[in-house]
Scaffold this motif. Structure first.
Motif, PDB file in Angstrom:
ATOM      1  N   LEU A 381       0.761  -1.054  -0.049  1.00 21.11           N
ATOM      2  CA  LEU A 381      -0.007  -0.166   0.234  1.00 21.11           C
ATOM      3  C   LEU A 381       0.968   1.287  -0.120  1.00 21.11           C
ATOM      4  O   LEU A 381       0.527   2.203  -0.581  1.00 21.11           O
ATOM      5  CB  LEU A 381      -0.963  -0.125   1.079  1.00 21.11           C
ATOM      6  CG  LEU A 381      -1.812   1.161   1.408  1.00 21.11           C
ATOM      7  CD1 LEU A 381      -2.700   1.532   0.202  1.00 21.11           C
ATOM      8  CD2 LEU A 381      -2.543   1.148   2.570  1.00 21.11           C
ATOM      9  N   GLY A 382       2.077   1.286   0.784  1.00 22.67           N
ATOM     10  CA  GLY A 382       2.631   2.274   0.708  1.00 22.67           C
ATOM     11  C   GLY A 382       3.537   2.605  -0.686  1.00 22.67           C
ATOM     12  O   GLY A 382       3.265   3.696  -1.228  1.00 22.67           O
ATOM     13  N   ASP A 383       3.737   1.800  -1.492  1.00 18.28           N
ATOM     14  CA  ASP A 383       4.264   1.876  -2.877  1.00 18.28           C
ATOM     15  C   ASP A 383       3.145   2.345  -3.676  1.00 18.28           C
ATOM     16  O   ASP A 383       3.227   3.094  -4.474  1.00 18.28           O
ATOM     17  CB  ASP A 383       4.479   0.597  -3.327  1.00 18.28           C
ATOM     18  CG  ASP A 383       6.036  -0.038  -2.880  1.00 18.28           C
ATOM     19  OD1 ASP A 383       6.721   0.687  -2.422  1.00 18.28           O
ATOM     20  OD2 ASP A 383       6.112  -1.214  -3.175  1.00 18.28           O
ATOM     21  N   HIS A 384       1.986   1.836  -3.381  1.00 12.56           N
ATOM     22  CA  HIS A 384       0.583   2.283  -4.397  1.00 12.56           C
ATOM     23  C   HIS A 384       0.551   3.681  -3.978  1.00 12.56           C
ATOM     24  O   HIS A 384       0.359   4.588  -4.938  1.00 12.56           O
ATOM     25  CB  HIS A 384      -0.389   1.601  -3.923  1.00 12.56           C
ATOM     26  CG  HIS A 384      -1.639   1.874  -4.520  1.00 12.56           C
ATOM     27  ND1 HIS A 384      -2.056   2.263  -5.813  1.00 12.56           N
ATOM     28  CD2 HIS A 384      -2.975   2.667  -3.953  1.00 12.56           C
ATOM     29  CE1 HIS A 384      -3.347   2.646  -6.071  1.00 12.56           C
ATOM     30  NE2 HIS A 384      -3.690   2.920  -4.902  1.00 12.56           N
ATOM     31  N   LEU A 385       0.452   4.123  -2.701  1.00 12.89           N
ATOM     32  CA  LEU A 385      -0.042   5.635  -2.321  1.00 12.89           C
ATOM     33  C   LEU A 385       1.281   6.727  -2.903  1.00 12.89           C
ATOM     34  O   LEU A 385       0.820   7.683  -3.292  1.00 12.89           O
ATOM     35  CB  LEU A 385      -0.089   5.703  -0.697  1.00 12.89           C
ATOM     36  CG  LEU A 385      -1.340   4.956  -0.245  1.00 12.89           C
ATOM     37  CD1 LEU A 385      -1.479   5.063   1.146  1.00 12.89           C
ATOM     38  CD2 LEU A 385      -2.487   5.567  -1.062  1.00 12.89           C
ATOM     39  N   ILE A 386       2.604   5.961  -2.721  1.00 12.23           N
ATOM     40  CA  ILE A 386       3.526   7.011  -3.219  1.00 12.23           C
ATOM     41  C   ILE A 386       3.397   7.501  -4.778  1.00 12.23           C
ATOM     42  O   ILE A 386       3.531   8.363  -5.218  1.00 12.23           O
ATOM     43  CB  ILE A 386       4.899   6.228  -2.800  1.00 12.23           C
ATOM     44  CG1 ILE A 386       5.235   6.362  -1.475  1.00 12.23           C
ATOM     45  CG2 ILE A 386       6.103   7.013  -3.828  1.00 12.23           C
ATOM     46  CD1 ILE A 386       6.384   5.425  -0.961  1.00 12.23           C
ATOM     47  N   GLU A 387       3.057   6.174  -5.655  1.00 13.01           N
ATOM     48  CA  GLU A 387       2.917   6.260  -6.994  1.00 13.01           C
ATOM     49  C   GLU A 387       1.547   7.045  -7.217  1.00 13.01           C
ATOM     50  O   GLU A 387       1.810   8.042  -8.161  1.00 13.01           O
ATOM     51  CB  GLU A 387       2.707   4.978  -7.540  1.00 13.01           C
ATOM     52  CG  GLU A 387       2.387   4.679  -9.045  1.00 13.01           C
ATOM     53  CD  GLU A 387       2.405   3.470  -9.468  1.00 13.01           C
ATOM     54  OE1 GLU A 387       1.961   3.366 -10.818  1.00 13.01           O
ATOM     55  OE2 GLU A 387       2.759   2.354  -9.001  1.00 13.01           O
TER      56      GLU A 387
END
Length: 525
Positions: A381-387
């Motif tokens: 989810l961290g990767d998704h929100l950063i993107e």
């Protein structure tokens, strides 16, 4: 005013993993009902499962997970979980996370029920959750991650487009309103709804109630894992006795010395948890006490220091070699429906960890897969929100406290807990489930009512009612026995129910129930 980009509700392993992934990019606010240390992650005695052994494989771990979940889980999602989980654990090892090691310095890999290989990493013997939580907390930036303890979230906010854009909360003195581009639920399970549980008392299904009231989809609420072995003294459960104890060789005996798992399952004491829990439950139903015989385990006190302290605290001498046990609520496989990164059916709202129904546990969770799930989905989810990026938001505002005209709820927490174990506990049937469902529907409560005027205690009892209703309705509708859902009147697995998910949702003040035949959660945007 403090800046807030992303709010995380809950402070367990999934929440902390997400926060540390986000902190270099966003301002994160973590709101937790109790203290940072008052959740299940911190209490976790068991370890983290990962296929790191020389002869172990990702495929074997996937197969064990599918089997334990009675083939209700999504194989593709499970495969991705194990692949990403192995990578996450290897990263923690490289960081110097305090995993136990053998005398030769190699990682110590333990065995637990329904696993085919030694693949369980522990920290401090039986203190894995505490050790990993301390490690993750030590990586967080005080400048970018803000904690709010003893603050109960009671409502999710949505804008005119239906997007989640914040929440309301209460501490002991005042009510607050927060706004953020993204809100993440990481509130854990529902153990506190039952009188006997391994969970921290603060874990009562709040995140599921919040999501339901906001209109999110929930699924698999009938699948509840009862841990077979809680320390039981004078009829009361006093804490968890980790499955790792059986993994080290402990036996399950009744009070006349019979091995109760004999002839029940070829894996004996290491059978899947629902099988062991049901066996112990039936022994106790016929008047037998059940014990863990720990005499086969060498150096028990060194291997299980916290369990040793727990037993001595409650007057159970380890030297006698017998620990009295009974089952208790441990883990719910259902929850807020999410896709592979944690998105829910409401834009802007996410769920990770036990509060989420991610599709990886099926009808029964494989031992030590939960900390793994928290790490993986927090990172993803961290990767998704950063993107994805964020929109500008304002921080928080105080709201006037209104304690007037509060609705008087006509039951106590203790009453609903006792009803849950009697009517929607380890063994269920139509008569008891229907009786409890009718009692719930008779309460003078609705899904549409303002909560600003209620105290935290009243809101908590209201949330108990909602989650109890979701569990009971789902358990009544699934007419089979599968994994953590055992029906005395339908004691078989039905092919028609295989991979069929019960979807439950709040729709204009009514309870809406539907079905997904397969995992269809990748549609969330």
């Amino acid at each position: 005013m403090e800046k807030t980009d992303i709010i995380i509700v809950g402070s367990g392993i999934a929440a902390l993993q997400l926060a540390r992934r986000l902190q270099d990019h966003y301002y994160v606010r973590i709101i937790t009902k109790g203290s940072i240390h008052s959740g299940n992650s911190y209490l976790a005695q068991g370890g983290i499962a990962a296929p790191l052994g020389l002869n172990d494989t990702i495929r074997s771990h996937v197969e064990n997970t599918l089997e334990a979940g009675r083939f209700h889980g999504d194989e593709d999602l499970i495969h991705k979980l194990i692949i990403d989980g192995k990578r996450m654990v290897e990263m923690l090892v490289e960081e110097g996370a305090p995993f136990d090691r053998d005398v030769d310095g190699q990682l110590s890999l333990g065995m637990e029920g329904a696993h085919s290989h030694n693949r369980i990493l522990h920290g401090g013997g039986d203190q894995t959750g505490k050790y990993i939580m301390k490690h993750l907390l030590g990586t967080l930036s005080e400048e970018k991650v803000t904690f709010h303890e003893d603050e109960m979230v009671y409502e999710l906010l949505k804008d005119e487009r239906g997007r989640c854009c914040g929440l309301k909360s209460k501490d002991k003195r005042q009510t607050r309103m927060y706004h953020a581009s993204h809100v993440v639920l990481a509130t854990g399970g529902i153990g506190g709804l039952y009188p006997a549980t391994s969970n921290h008392p603060a874990v009562t299904g709040d995140g599921m109630a919040l999501a339901f009231l906001a209109g999110a989809e929930l699924a698999d609420m009938e699948f509840i894992q009862f841990h077979p072995t809680l320390l039981t003294v004078e009829g009361k459960t006093r804490g968890l006795i980790s499955e790792a104890v059986r993994g080290e060789g402990a036996l399950l005996l009744n009070d006349v010395g019979e091995r109760i798992m004999e002839g029940v399952d070829p894996l004996m004491e290491l059978a899947p948890r629902h099988i062991v829990a049901e066996c112990i439950f039936r022994e106790r139903e016929r008047g037998r006490d059940v014990y863990l015989d720990i005499s086969p385990i060498d150096d028990f006190e060194r291997k299980f220091p916290s369990i040793t302290r727990l037993c001595r605290k409650h007057g159970v001498p380890i030297e006698d070699g017998r620990i009295p046990v009974s089952p208790g609520c441990h883990f719910i496989m259902g929850g807020v429906v999410t896709d592979s990164v944690g998105r829910t059916s409401i834009p802007g709202l996410y769920a990770i960890g036990e509060v989420a129904c991610s599709g990886v546990h099926g009808a029964n969770r494989l031992a030590s897969n939960s900390l793994l799930e928290g790490l993986v989905y927090g990172d993803r989810l961290g990767d998704h929100l950063i993107e994805k990026g964020i929109s500008p938001t304002i921080g928080c505002a105080l709201m006037p406290v209104q304690e007037k005209n509060a609705l008087s709820i006509p039951y106590t927490e203790e009453e609903i807990k006792e009803r849950m174990i009697r009517h929607a506990g380890i063994i269920r049937d139509e008569e008891r489930l229907l009786s409890h469902l009718n009692w719930l529907k008779e309460q003078p409560l609705t899904f549409e009512r303002p909560l600003d005027c209620d105290s935290r205690e009243e809101i908590q009892r209201y949330f108990f009612w909602i989650v109890s209703l979701l569990v009971t309705e789902s358990a009544l509708r699934r007419t089979e026995s599968r994994g953590g859902h055992i029906r005395a009147d339908y004691p078989w697995e039905a092919e028609a129910w295989r991979k069929r998910k019960l979807i439950i949702q709040h729709n204009q003040g009514r309870l809406k129930v539907g079905y997904h035949e397969q995992n269809e959660t990748e549609i969330y945007a």
